[in-house]
Design a protein around this motif. Sequence first.
Motif, PDB file in Angstrom:
ATOM      1  N   CYS A   1      -3.034  -9.720   6.357  1.00 24.01           N
ATOM      2  CA  CYS A   1      -4.277 -10.269   6.890  1.00 24.01           C
ATOM      3  C   CYS A   1      -4.122 -11.767   7.133  1.00 24.01           C
ATOM      4  O   CYS A   1      -3.456 -12.459   6.372  1.00 24.01           O
TER       5      CYS A   1
ATOM      6  N   CYS B   1      -4.015  -0.693  13.325  1.00 26.89           N
ATOM      7  CA  CYS B   1      -3.073   0.202  12.647  1.00 26.89           C
ATOM      8  C   CYS B   1      -1.783   0.255  13.450  1.00 26.89           C
ATOM      9  O   CYS B   1      -1.801   0.234  14.678  1.00 26.89           O
TER      10      CYS B   1
ATOM     11  N   VAL C   1       0.833  -1.207   0.000  1.00 26.85           N
ATOM     12  CA  VAL C   1       0.000   0.000   0.000  1.00 26.85           C
ATOM     13  C   VAL C   1       0.872   1.263   0.000  1.00 26.85           C
ATOM     14  O   VAL C   1       0.446   2.322   0.450  1.00 26.85           O
TER      15      VAL C   1
ATOM     16  N   VAL D   1      -6.447  -7.909  10.511  1.00 28.68           N
ATOM     17  CA  VAL D   1      -5.705  -7.119   9.533  1.00 28.68           C
ATOM     18  C   VAL D   1      -4.738  -6.195  10.256  1.00 28.68           C
ATOM     19  O   VAL D   1      -5.113  -5.519  11.211  1.00 28.68           O
TER      20      VAL D   1
ATOM     21  N   SER E   1       2.658  -1.905   3.871  1.00 30.06           N
ATOM     22  CA  SER E   1       1.812  -3.035   3.500  1.00 30.06           C
ATOM     23  C   SER E   1       0.636  -3.191   4.445  1.00 30.06           C
ATOM     24  O   SER E   1       0.587  -2.596   5.516  1.00 30.06           O
ATOM     25  N   VAL E   2      -0.302  -4.003   4.003  1.00 29.11           N
ATOM     26  CA  VAL E   2      -1.412  -4.484   4.814  1.00 29.11           C
ATOM     27  C   VAL E   2      -1.297  -5.997   4.812  1.00 29.11           C
ATOM     28  O   VAL E   2      -1.114  -6.615   3.765  1.00 29.11           O
TER      29      VAL E   2
ATOM     30  N   ASP F   1      -7.160   5.124  11.493  1.00 26.51           N
ATOM     31  CA  ASP F   1      -8.257   5.258  10.530  1.00 26.51           C
ATOM     32  C   ASP F   1      -9.311   6.206  11.069  1.00 26.51           C
ATOM     33  O   ASP F   1     -10.089   5.850  11.939  1.00 26.51           O
TER      34      ASP F   1
ATOM     35  N   ILE G   1      -9.267  -4.629  12.512  1.00 26.92           N
ATOM     36  CA  ILE G   1      -8.176  -3.925  11.839  1.00 26.92           C
ATOM     37  C   ILE G   1      -7.343  -3.203  12.896  1.00 26.92           C
ATOM     38  O   ILE G   1      -7.876  -2.429  13.692  1.00 26.92           O
TER      39      ILE G   1
ATOM     40  N   TRP H   1      -2.476  -2.977   9.407  1.00 30.23           N
ATOM     41  CA  TRP H   1      -2.338  -1.933   8.384  1.00 30.23           C
ATOM     42  C   TRP H   1      -1.267  -0.949   8.811  1.00 30.23           C
ATOM     43  O   TRP H   1      -1.362  -0.345   9.877  1.00 30.23           O
ATOM     44  N   GLU H   2      -0.238  -0.804   8.004  1.00 31.00           N
ATOM     45  CA  GLU H   2       0.810   0.170   8.296  1.00 31.00           C
ATOM     46  C   GLU H   2       0.282   1.560   7.972  1.00 31.00           C
ATOM     47  O   GLU H   2       0.336   2.019   6.835  1.00 31.00           O
ATOM     48  N   SER H   3      -0.296   2.185   8.995  1.00 29.37           N
ATOM     49  CA  SER H   3      -0.869   3.516   8.872  1.00 29.37           C
ATOM     50  C   SER H   3      -0.896   4.171  10.238  1.00 29.37           C
ATOM     51  O   SER H   3      -0.709   3.508  11.257  1.00 29.37           O
TER      52      SER H   3
END
Length: 116
Positions: free
Chosen positions: A47, A93, A11, A60, A44-45, A67, A91, A62-64
Motif C-alpha cells: 500500500c 488485484c 498474506v 493497494v 503480499s499486499v 475480490d 485496490i 493485492w496478490e490475489s
Amino acid sequence: MLRCGTARIDVTPPEEMLAEGKVYTIGFWYRRVLPMLSVREPLSVRCIHLDDGGLQVAVVGWESLGDNCGVLHKVERMMAGAGMRDVKLFIACTHSHATPDTLDLCDTPLPEEYLD
C-alpha cells in the motif's frame, strides 16, 4: 506539503491451512480447482498512502486472483473504524491463478480463516 507512507504485509496462507487442504486455487482453464499444497513465493499486499492535507488516497496492490468475496468492504469497514473515513481507497488485484481462490467461482469452500 505532500505526505507519503508505504506498507507491505505478508498474506501467504499459513502452512497449517495448506496441510489441512483448506485453501484452493482456481488454477488454469483445464484444471479449474486445485488445492494449494505448498508455497514457492510468499504473497503480499502493498500500500501507498498519499495525503496533501486535503485529499487522502490509498492505493493497494493485492496478490490475489480478484475480490468477489467482500474483502474490499472488510477493508473499508476497518478503515472507518480507525477513523479513516475520508481516504479514497483503490485496490488492484494482480489476478494470479496461483493464489487462493478469492473469487468464489467453484464449489469449494472459501478460506474464511485466510480472508479474515
